[in-house]
Design a protein around this motif. Structure first.
Motif, PDB file in Angstrom:
ATOM      1  N   GLN A  74      -8.756   2.230   4.929  1.00 45.59           N
ATOM      2  CA  GLN A  74      -9.801   3.168   4.524  1.00 45.59           C
ATOM      3  C   GLN A  74     -10.321   2.794   3.138  1.00 45.59           C
ATOM      4  O   GLN A  74      -9.634   2.147   2.359  1.00 45.59           O
ATOM      5  CB  GLN A  74      -9.251   4.602   4.480  1.00 45.59           C
ATOM      6  CG  GLN A  74      -8.788   5.127   5.808  1.00 45.59           C
ATOM      7  CD  GLN A  74      -7.317   4.896   6.057  1.00 45.59           C
ATOM      8  OE1 GLN A  74      -6.741   3.936   5.562  1.00 45.59           O
ATOM      9  NE2 GLN A  74      -6.699   5.757   6.826  1.00 45.59           N
ATOM     10  N   ARG A  75     -11.533   3.258   2.826  1.00 47.46           N
ATOM     11  CA  ARG A  75     -12.132   2.971   1.536  1.00 47.46           C
ATOM     12  C   ARG A  75     -11.422   3.766   0.441  1.00 47.46           C
ATOM     13  O   ARG A  75     -10.917   4.858   0.678  1.00 47.46           O
ATOM     14  CB  ARG A  75     -13.621   3.283   1.549  1.00 47.46           C
ATOM     15  CG  ARG A  75     -13.950   4.756   1.689  1.00 47.46           C
ATOM     16  CD  ARG A  75     -15.429   5.020   1.771  1.00 47.46           C
ATOM     17  NE  ARG A  75     -16.087   4.656   0.548  1.00 47.46           N
ATOM     18  CZ  ARG A  75     -17.188   3.926   0.505  1.00 47.46           C
ATOM     19  NH1 ARG A  75     -17.753   3.518   1.617  1.00 47.46           N
ATOM     20  NH2 ARG A  75     -17.752   3.628  -0.638  1.00 47.46           N
ATOM     21  N   THR A  76     -11.402   3.214  -0.760  1.00 45.10           N
ATOM     22  CA  THR A  76     -10.761   3.909  -1.878  1.00 45.10           C
ATOM     23  C   THR A  76     -11.684   4.092  -3.070  1.00 45.10           C
ATOM     24  O   THR A  76     -11.287   4.715  -4.051  1.00 45.10           O
ATOM     25  CB  THR A  76      -9.514   3.136  -2.357  1.00 45.10           C
ATOM     26  OG1 THR A  76      -9.899   1.809  -2.686  1.00 45.10           O
ATOM     27  CG2 THR A  76      -8.446   3.129  -1.290  1.00 45.10           C
ATOM     28  N   LYS A  77     -12.890   3.524  -3.015  1.00 37.89           N
ATOM     29  CA  LYS A  77     -13.810   3.733  -4.134  1.00 37.89           C
ATOM     30  C   LYS A  77     -14.143   5.207  -4.252  1.00 37.89           C
ATOM     31  O   LYS A  77     -14.167   5.769  -5.351  1.00 37.89           O
ATOM     32  CB  LYS A  77     -15.084   2.913  -3.920  1.00 37.89           C
ATOM     33  CG  LYS A  77     -16.053   3.027  -5.074  1.00 37.89           C
ATOM     34  CD  LYS A  77     -17.235   2.107  -4.911  1.00 37.89           C
ATOM     35  CE  LYS A  77     -18.152   2.202  -6.109  1.00 37.89           C
ATOM     36  NZ  LYS A  77     -19.293   1.279  -5.961  1.00 37.89           N
ATOM     37  N   ARG A 111      -3.991  10.518  -0.637  1.00 39.62           N
ATOM     38  CA  ARG A 111      -2.984   9.540  -1.019  1.00 39.62           C
ATOM     39  C   ARG A 111      -2.933   9.316  -2.528  1.00 39.62           C
ATOM     40  O   ARG A 111      -1.866   9.098  -3.092  1.00 39.62           O
ATOM     41  CB  ARG A 111      -3.258   8.194  -0.331  1.00 39.62           C
ATOM     42  CG  ARG A 111      -3.048   8.176   1.149  1.00 39.62           C
ATOM     43  CD  ARG A 111      -1.610   8.213   1.529  1.00 39.62           C
ATOM     44  NE  ARG A 111      -0.900   7.070   0.976  1.00 39.62           N
ATOM     45  CZ  ARG A 111       0.307   6.725   1.323  1.00 39.62           C
ATOM     46  NH1 ARG A 111       0.944   7.404   2.234  1.00 39.62           N
ATOM     47  NH2 ARG A 111       0.897   5.702   0.770  1.00 39.62           N
ATOM     48  N   LYS A 112      -4.095   9.339  -3.186  1.00 42.96           N
ATOM     49  CA  LYS A 112      -4.144   8.996  -4.606  1.00 42.96           C
ATOM     50  C   LYS A 112      -3.817  10.168  -5.519  1.00 42.96           C
ATOM     51  O   LYS A 112      -3.471   9.971  -6.677  1.00 42.96           O
ATOM     52  CB  LYS A 112      -5.539   8.455  -4.955  1.00 42.96           C
ATOM     53  CG  LYS A 112      -5.826   7.093  -4.342  1.00 42.96           C
ATOM     54  CD  LYS A 112      -7.268   6.706  -4.464  1.00 42.96           C
ATOM     55  CE  LYS A 112      -7.638   6.248  -5.843  1.00 42.96           C
ATOM     56  NZ  LYS A 112      -9.018   5.731  -5.898  1.00 42.96           N
ATOM     57  N   LEU A 170      -1.399   4.229  -1.777  1.00 37.23           N
ATOM     58  CA  LEU A 170      -2.797   4.106  -1.385  1.00 37.23           C
ATOM     59  C   LEU A 170      -2.906   4.124   0.137  1.00 37.23           C
ATOM     60  O   LEU A 170      -1.909   3.949   0.831  1.00 37.23           O
ATOM     61  CB  LEU A 170      -3.375   2.798  -1.930  1.00 37.23           C
ATOM     62  CG  LEU A 170      -3.479   2.727  -3.451  1.00 37.23           C
ATOM     63  CD1 LEU A 170      -3.804   1.311  -3.884  1.00 37.23           C
ATOM     64  CD2 LEU A 170      -4.508   3.701  -3.967  1.00 37.23           C
ATOM     65  N   PRO A 171      -4.119   4.320   0.681  1.00 36.64           N
ATOM     66  CA  PRO A 171      -4.261   4.317   2.142  1.00 36.64           C
ATOM     67  C   PRO A 171      -3.823   2.980   2.732  1.00 36.64           C
ATOM     68  O   PRO A 171      -4.089   1.924   2.173  1.00 36.64           O
ATOM     69  CB  PRO A 171      -5.756   4.531   2.355  1.00 36.64           C
ATOM     70  CG  PRO A 171      -6.240   5.180   1.125  1.00 36.64           C
ATOM     71  CD  PRO A 171      -5.374   4.671   0.015  1.00 36.64           C
ATOM     72  N   ARG A 197       0.834  -1.205   0.000  1.00 36.71           N
ATOM     73  CA  ARG A 197       0.000   0.000   0.000  1.00 36.71           C
ATOM     74  C   ARG A 197       0.871   1.257   0.000  1.00 36.71           C
ATOM     75  O   ARG A 197       0.569   2.223  -0.694  1.00 36.71           O
ATOM     76  CB  ARG A 197      -0.937   0.011   1.204  1.00 36.71           C
ATOM     77  CG  ARG A 197      -1.869  -1.169   1.282  1.00 36.71           C
ATOM     78  CD  ARG A 197      -2.798  -1.282   0.116  1.00 36.71           C
ATOM     79  NE  ARG A 197      -3.930  -0.386   0.226  1.00 36.71           N
ATOM     80  CZ  ARG A 197      -4.938  -0.346  -0.636  1.00 36.71           C
ATOM     81  NH1 ARG A 197      -4.968  -1.199  -1.648  1.00 36.71           N
ATOM     82  NH2 ARG A 197      -5.909   0.495  -0.487  1.00 36.71           N
ATOM     83  N   ALA A 210     -10.050   9.182  -0.343  1.00 33.29           N
ATOM     84  CA  ALA A 210      -8.627   8.797  -0.444  1.00 33.29           C
ATOM     85  C   ALA A 210      -7.869   9.684  -1.412  1.00 33.29           C
ATOM     86  O   ALA A 210      -6.871   9.276  -1.986  1.00 33.29           O
ATOM     87  CB  ALA A 210      -8.476   7.326  -0.836  1.00 33.29           C
ATOM     88  N   ARG A 211      -8.341  10.889  -1.630  1.00 37.19           N
ATOM     89  CA  ARG A 211      -7.690  11.788  -2.587  1.00 37.19           C
ATOM     90  C   ARG A 211      -6.334  12.275  -2.097  1.00 37.19           C
ATOM     91  O   ARG A 211      -5.477  12.621  -2.899  1.00 37.19           O
ATOM     92  CB  ARG A 211      -8.590  12.990  -2.893  1.00 37.19           C
ATOM     93  CG  ARG A 211      -9.725  12.638  -3.809  1.00 37.19           C
ATOM     94  CD  ARG A 211      -9.209  12.454  -5.231  1.00 37.19           C
ATOM     95  NE  ARG A 211      -9.853  11.342  -5.863  1.00 37.19           N
ATOM     96  CZ  ARG A 211      -9.253  10.474  -6.655  1.00 37.19           C
ATOM     97  NH1 ARG A 211      -7.998  10.580  -6.921  1.00 37.19           N
ATOM     98  NH2 ARG A 211      -9.904   9.479  -7.186  1.00 37.19           N
TER      99      ARG A 211
END
Length: 158
Positions: free
Chosen positions: A101-104, A110-111, A96-97, A91, A107-108
């Protein structure tokens, strides 16, 4: 401005607040350090003597991991996770988180910014096209069957 472990701490704030400007020192640790050294935590940092600043520096250096060594330790821990290729290391590597945590959505942080995907048709349009295609197939099959003999009947009769 007093200098503790290579960091200038603000003059106009109480000593325990000024110590929180050091990486790895929060309010609880700052208050503990003040009481262990017999320094009033509410005295302004500008009113601290050189001896008190030196005692604070030595105490933090001996008993706590702060500033550069703490940053280095955290980076080494992350590097170790990457190296052994555990889930958390992957990760970190992918940006990514790490903590479930959710990424759908979200998570902006990290992404990064959104990457727009071009040429994607709407779902409604796809349903209409699929319906029209299946309708054409059914109609062509029905015309073939009703226009006379089908291929199977032609093969049997010859």
């Amino acid at each position: 401005m007093p200098r503790v472990l290579g960091v200038d701490i603000p003059n106009n704030k109480p000593a325990y607040i000024s110590l929180t400007y050091l990486y790895g020192v929060g309010r609880v640790v700052a208050i503990q350090v003040c009481y262990e050294l017999g320094i009033d935590p509410h005295v302004r940092a500008s009113e601290l003597t050189e001896d008190e600043v030196a005692r604070i520096t030595n105490h933090l250096d001996k008993n706590y991991v702060v500033e550069g060594p703490l940053r280095r330790k955290i980076q080494q821990d992350i590097g170790r996770l990457r190296e052994i290729q555990c889930y958390r290391g992957l990760r970190h590597r992918r940006g990514l988180p790490v903590r479930g945590q959710r990424t759908k959505t979200n998570a902006r942080t990290r992404k990064g910014r959104k990457k727009t995907v071009a040429g994607k048709k709407g779902v409604k349009d796809m349903k209409h096209w699929l319906f029209a295609d299946s309708l054409v197939f059914v109609l062509s099959f029905w015309e073939r069957e009703t226009s006379g003999k089908g291929k199977a009947e032609e093969a049997c009769s010859s």
